[in-house]
Each structure stands twice: as structure tokens, then as C-alpha cells.
Scaffold this active site. Sequence first.
Site, PDB file in Angstrom:
ATOM      1  N   ARG A  69      -6.723 -10.920 -12.549  1.00  0.00           N
ATOM      2  CA  ARG A  69      -8.000 -10.855 -11.836  1.00  0.00           C
ATOM      3  C   ARG A  69      -7.832 -10.035 -10.560  1.00  0.00           C
ATOM      4  O   ARG A  69      -6.803 -10.119  -9.902  1.00  0.00           O
ATOM      5  CB  ARG A  69      -8.414 -12.281 -11.494  1.00  0.00           C
ATOM      6  CG  ARG A  69      -9.789 -12.422 -10.843  1.00  0.00           C
ATOM      7  CD  ARG A  69     -10.884 -12.074 -11.793  1.00  0.00           C
ATOM      8  NE  ARG A  69     -12.181 -12.607 -11.374  1.00  0.00           N
ATOM      9  CZ  ARG A  69     -13.331 -12.256 -11.942  1.00  0.00           C
ATOM     10  NH1 ARG A  69     -13.345 -11.377 -12.943  1.00  0.00           N
ATOM     11  NH2 ARG A  69     -14.463 -12.783 -11.546  1.00  0.00           N
ATOM     12  N   THR A 113     -18.568  -5.975 -19.899  1.00  0.00           N
ATOM     13  CA  THR A 113     -17.138  -6.236 -19.878  1.00  0.00           C
ATOM     14  C   THR A 113     -16.747  -5.935 -21.298  1.00  0.00           C
ATOM     15  O   THR A 113     -17.599  -5.556 -22.104  1.00  0.00           O
ATOM     16  CB  THR A 113     -16.905  -7.725 -19.528  1.00  0.00           C
ATOM     17  OG1 THR A 113     -17.176  -7.924 -18.169  1.00  0.00           O
ATOM     18  CG2 THR A 113     -15.519  -8.228 -19.809  1.00  0.00           C
ATOM     19  N   GLU A 140     -16.661  -5.563 -13.941  1.00  0.00           N
ATOM     20  CA  GLU A 140     -17.809  -6.394 -13.541  1.00  0.00           C
ATOM     21  C   GLU A 140     -19.123  -5.806 -14.040  1.00  0.00           C
ATOM     22  O   GLU A 140     -19.395  -5.913 -15.211  1.00  0.00           O
ATOM     23  CB  GLU A 140     -17.802  -6.622 -12.032  1.00  0.00           C
ATOM     24  CG  GLU A 140     -18.433  -7.919 -11.502  1.00  0.00           C
ATOM     25  CD  GLU A 140     -19.664  -8.472 -12.148  1.00  0.00           C
ATOM     26  OE1 GLU A 140     -19.510  -9.151 -13.178  1.00  0.00           O
ATOM     27  OE2 GLU A 140     -20.781  -8.316 -11.624  1.00  0.00           O
ATOM     28  N   GLU A 161     -15.840  -6.372  -8.633  1.00  0.00           N
ATOM     29  CA  GLU A 161     -15.587  -7.771  -9.019  1.00  0.00           C
ATOM     30  C   GLU A 161     -15.846  -8.774  -7.899  1.00  0.00           C
ATOM     31  O   GLU A 161     -16.161  -9.940  -8.160  1.00  0.00           O
ATOM     32  CB  GLU A 161     -14.137  -7.914  -9.499  1.00  0.00           C
ATOM     33  CG  GLU A 161     -13.959  -8.929 -10.606  1.00  0.00           C
ATOM     34  CD  GLU A 161     -14.585  -8.438 -11.906  1.00  0.00           C
ATOM     35  OE1 GLU A 161     -15.368  -9.191 -12.484  1.00  0.00           O
ATOM     36  OE2 GLU A 161     -14.292  -7.300 -12.333  1.00  0.00           O
ATOM     37  N   ASP A 200     -18.583 -11.311  -7.681  1.00  0.00           N
ATOM     38  CA  ASP A 200     -18.543 -12.593  -8.406  1.00  0.00           C
ATOM     39  C   ASP A 200     -18.312 -13.768  -7.454  1.00  0.00           C
ATOM     40  O   ASP A 200     -18.447 -14.929  -7.856  1.00  0.00           O
ATOM     41  CB  ASP A 200     -17.435 -12.589  -9.479  1.00  0.00           C
ATOM     42  CG  ASP A 200     -17.904 -11.999 -10.799  1.00  0.00           C
ATOM     43  OD1 ASP A 200     -19.072 -11.569 -10.889  1.00  0.00           O
ATOM     44  OD2 ASP A 200     -17.099 -11.966 -11.753  1.00  0.00           O
ATOM     45  N   SER A 245     -14.265 -16.322 -12.332  1.00  0.00           N
ATOM     46  CA  SER A 245     -14.702 -15.570 -13.507  1.00  0.00           C
ATOM     47  C   SER A 245     -15.233 -16.521 -14.569  1.00  0.00           C
ATOM     48  O   SER A 245     -15.044 -17.739 -14.500  1.00  0.00           O
ATOM     49  CB  SER A 245     -13.511 -14.792 -14.068  1.00  0.00           C
ATOM     50  OG  SER A 245     -13.836 -14.244 -15.326  1.00  0.00           O
ATOM     51  N   SER A 246     -15.882 -15.922 -15.566  1.00  0.00           N
ATOM     52  CA  SER A 246     -16.296 -16.679 -16.751  1.00  0.00           C
ATOM     53  C   SER A 246     -15.549 -16.232 -17.998  1.00  0.00           C
ATOM     54  O   SER A 246     -15.822 -16.722 -19.093  1.00  0.00           O
ATOM     55  CB  SER A 246     -17.783 -16.471 -16.997  1.00  0.00           C
ATOM     56  OG  SER A 246     -18.518 -16.922 -15.907  1.00  0.00           O
ATOM     57  N   GLY A 302     -20.693 -11.795 -18.576  1.00  0.00           N
ATOM     58  CA  GLY A 302     -20.799 -12.583 -17.353  1.00  0.00           C
ATOM     59  C   GLY A 302     -20.739 -14.063 -17.685  1.00  0.00           C
ATOM     60  O   GLY A 302     -19.954 -14.480 -18.548  1.00  0.00           O
TER      61      GLY A 302
HETATM   62  N1  GLU Z   1     -17.374 -10.417 -13.785  1.00  0.00           N
HETATM   63  C1  GLU Z   1     -17.607 -11.319 -14.861  1.00  0.00           C
HETATM   64  C2  GLU Z   1     -16.564 -12.393 -14.926  1.00  0.00           C
HETATM   65  O1  GLU Z   1     -15.508 -12.211 -14.452  1.00  0.00           O
HETATM   66  C3  GLU Z   1     -17.592 -10.617 -16.156  1.00  0.00           C
HETATM   67  C4  GLU Z   1     -18.672  -9.623 -16.222  1.00  0.00           C
HETATM   68  C5  GLU Z   1     -19.103  -9.350 -17.606  1.00  0.00           C
HETATM   69  O2  GLU Z   1     -18.798 -10.004 -18.550  1.00  0.00           O
HETATM   70  O3  GLU Z   1     -19.803  -8.382 -17.729  1.00  0.00           O
HETATM   71  O4  GLU Z   1     -16.788 -13.399 -15.463  1.00  0.00           O
END
Ligand code: GLU
Length: 607
Positions: free
Chosen positions: A111, A409, A429, A448, A451, A475-476, A498
Site C-alpha cells: 500500500r 483498479t 486509486e 491513494e 482514501d 483500502s477495500s 473501491g
Molecule cells: N483505492 C481503493 C482501495 O484501496 C481502490 C480503488 C478502486 O478499486 O478503484 O480500496
Amino acid sequence: MRRPVARKLSVLAVSAAVVSVGAAAPPAAPPTPPGKVPVAAGWGGAVASVDPDASAAGIEVLRNGGNAVDAAVATAAALGVTEPYSAGIGGGGYFVYYDARSRTVHTVDGRETAPLTADSGLFLENGKPIPFAEAVSSGLAVGTPGTPATWRTALDKWGSKRLGALLKPAVRLARDGFTVDPTFRAQTAANETRFRHFPDTAELFLPDGKLPVVGSTFKNPDLARTYEELARKGVGALYRGDLAEDIADTVNKPPVDPASGWNARPGDLSEKDLAAYRVRLQAPSRTSYRGLDVYSMAPSSSGGTTVGEALNILERTDLSKASQARYLHRYIEASRIAFADRGRWVGDPAFEDVPTKELLSQRYADSRACLIKDDAVLTSPLAPGDPRRPAACGTGGTAVPTTYEGEDTTHLTVADKWGNVVAYTLTIEQTGGSGITVPGRGFLLNNELTDFSFAPADPAVHDPNLPGPGKRPRSSMSPTIVLDRHDRPVVALGSPGGSTIITTVLQTLTGFLDRGLPLVDAIAAPRASQRNAAQTELEPGLYDSALRAELEGIGHSFRLNPEIGAATGVQRLPGGKWLAAAETVRRGGGSAMVVRPAFQPEAMSPR
Ligand code: GLU
């Protein structure tokens, strides 16, 4: 999706820089265009990604004796060329690896980190949060990239090939070009205005000042050179030396066109930050689910704990026998509850006391599952529970709404002939990241750090996701590997999107494991996403179906989301075979490949 093209098309390339470099070093004959199919089964290993050139890069490595880690790095590097708005060396991600010999799962947390000078006021001006869009296209949003260090760590620990060899297919794609498809053009168009604020970005992605034409060849010789530099010197070249200096300068003085009027706020990322960057090696999150073990990313991603908690909540219902409406109801409510807890408890564990183990305990899940009723819907925002003090049907404290995260992503999944598996999600991101290209280097910097929470939702409640020095934003991303009771892989998958990543992974897992859908159908199934909000998002396949009215009848409220996620996965089949699966339609369809295809993709049923 985007294929290397016949040489005659390359004369269509219009950027002056591209043409002069092309003239100096005529490209080798492009490789045979790979076909694009969403499902493939066979021997020798498998790759699934959103893009056929990238999947082909991984297959080339597997065919040449590389393992899953080697192939994952090659695929990721190729995605940096063909999906430059989703991922690249200017970003970060999470790498989950199953080692067949030891039958164990390992992770690399690559990350991005905030600058060492950052504090909780990173995105505040005069005590007020900066408007989100202004923060995105600024130096402030750029975290120290983790992707190159992720590749190095994964290769050092588990790979078998040199980085230079693995970057070759990507260098070829960058130099010889790939064919622009409608998705690439549409993503460029969506970014056109802000790309024009940054002349280096416009020069690269708006060749000759125009949107790339569908069917034309897109080349990125700057990126080819940057990859070659990494191949020669190692990825350390991004963290120290000229390239590090270029990155720090770009963040500190974003190269914005003064005539654009865009206030590109500077960031404080320094060469010291780059030199200090380290990936984290940490235990994966683990959840037992119906006799299987589900491994994913532990914090700093909220993926593993949130998918895991929701699975634990769902485990008490036999989803294989439930009607479709009851299944969806339970899935939506489990997601809602897990997101309520995610918002309150998950942040970077190096800075926050995150109850990872407790969030994943069955006892806690049971205490939360009892909130779910069959004939009524929970109200969002739902308050979190306290995983350290599970109380029957417990909620407590103040609800924390889910903040916005970008929805682009990329996720790739790889298996090799030895049985090793990689699930790897990487990102910059937003689609197009910060919009800021490092001049002459051919890649975009991430955004990023947006987030992070810009300010606590409720000043009286601790927010574990505020910025801090060297801190990782929550993050997700949920790259996931499921093992059977003998610790052998069953399925591995992940998705972009996301915060919807979590619901996409959860829905696809339950579709496959509980509902009996073949993996490609579990991926293709129309999605619902509930993230502790008043309304649940539905893709058209559900929104336009009779199920919507049935669910509204017990109190659900929905809104349409045209497209959620873009998953890929692999499934282990008997006899050393693998099945790769990707999207059939979303984002123009993904690309599943195996080294030696079986004629009949058989045994495609879940277990
Ligand atoms: N920044 C998001 C995350 O870290 C991911 C963004 C995305 O999936 O487009 O969870």
C-alpha cells in the site's frame, strides 16, 4: 480488449515523441494477437485479468517455466501499459500468495504511504476539508508508490525469474503499442479536462492533442524506457536516484499548465519518503466458512476483515437452500453490518489498535447476525458493534458513514502447474490516479491518499482512517484465496471497485460456494452492493427484475448502479487442471487463459 496490432496500423500513431522513438528503434514484429474469452480450462497454469495482452504476458512466463509469482509480476507490468489509468508503478496494491509446497498463504502489503511529514490535517485548509475533486488532482493525494517494491519482495521470496525477463512482454507492449479499445478511449475522455491541466499527461494520453482513436495503436516509449531502467538497475531505482528525484519533484511542484487555472496543490513527498518505503509482510486474514478457509488481506486493507465478518454472519444460514430473494436479503444485511464495523474499527494497524482477530471471530459475527430479520431491513447508517465485547444483538457508539473511494483498479489471478496461486489487486486509486504524469517517465502517480478520511465524520468519535506520517490509507482491496480442509486451493479471486470490491468478492464467493454457480457465472451474476447506506446499489440485471419489488416489499430501498466491479478468478480442477474466469460483459469483458487448453472446460461446477 486491446491487442498488439499489425505493423501497418502503427503509422497511425500520432504523438511526435512516439514517432521519433519508433523511427530510432523499429519495433519487433508484434506477437500474435491473443483472443479474448472469459473462461478457459486446462493444464500448465492459468491467468485471469481484465486484458488479453496482460493475460498473455502471464501465460508466456508460465510457458517458459516461470511460476505463478513470476507470471503475476509480468501480468501486472503489462497492465501498467494497457490499463495505465487503473494500475502501474506509480501506485500500490496487495499481493496474496499460496505456496503449494508448504500449503500456506502469505501476503505482501504494498500500500502507498503518506509522507513522513503528513498529519491528520493533510486535507484540511483553514480547518475545512478540501473539496474531494481538488484533492484528487494534486500532489497532496500522492502516496509513496508500493508496486515496484511489491514486485521485488514477491520475486525475492517466491519467484524464480529475473525481473528483467518478466518485464519483457510489458516493454514490448509499451514500445510496439496496443490497440485502443472503446474502454480506453472512454476512460481517457472521462479524464480529458484534468489531463489537459497537466501538459505531460496530455502529451502522453492525448496524442496530438486528441482522444486516442479506437483501433489506433497506442505506444508509451517513456514507460518502455522506465521499465528497462528497472530491469537493469532493479526496482530500487524508483526509490533512490534520478527517478526518485523526478517523482519527488513532480509531487512537490505538480507540472500544471498555469493557463489552466487549476490549483494543483503541492504534496510533501520527498526522496526520503521514497528511500524509506517498505512493504509489509504480514499474516493474511483468515475466516473459516463452511469447512473451508478464506484467506485475504488483513489491515491496512479492510477487505479481509469485512468480507470475513460478513461470511461469518452468513454462515448461520443455509444459503444453498434459500430462495434468491432470501439469499440476497441476507447478503445485503450481512454487508451492511460488516461495513458498519469496518468504518469504526479498521485503519492502518501500525497506527491504530485494530481488532482484526475479534472482527473475524464467529462469536462476534453471531452477536451481530442476530440483528437480521427475515421480514424487515436494518436502518443505515447502522451503528458499529464492539468486537472486543460482543453483546447479543449489540450495536454501540455512533454510526460512521462509508466514505467514497475510487472505482477503478485492477485484479489479476494466477495459478501455476505446481499449484501455487496468486491473487493480486493493484491500483492508482481513481481512474487516472492524480492525473499527474512523471515527466518523461510514462506513468501516472496515484491519488491513494484520498482514501483517508479528510476529517472525522463525528468529531466525538475516533476515526481510525485519518492521515498520519508514513500511514497507509484504509483500502477495500480483497484479493482472496480459499483453501479446502487439506489446505489445497479451491478458488481464488478479487475485483476492483473501491469499497464495492468487498461486496463483489463476497457476492461472488457466495455465488460460487453456496449457490452452485460455475465461477464464470458467479462473476457474471448481476451485483448488489450495500455499504451501510440507506440505499443498496443494484446493477440493471437485478434492478429491472421482479426480485427488486419482492425485496422492496420487506423494506429495501435501491438505486441503480450501471456497473459494479470487474472480477477475475481461478479455480482448481481435478488432475492438475485449472479454470480461469473473468467478466463476460463488464468493462468490455475480461481475459481468461490457460497454458494448455482442455477441449471441454469440464468440472466447472463449484466444488
Ligand atoms: N483505492 C481503493 C482501495 O484501496 C481502490 C480503488 C478502486 O478499486 O478503484 O480500496
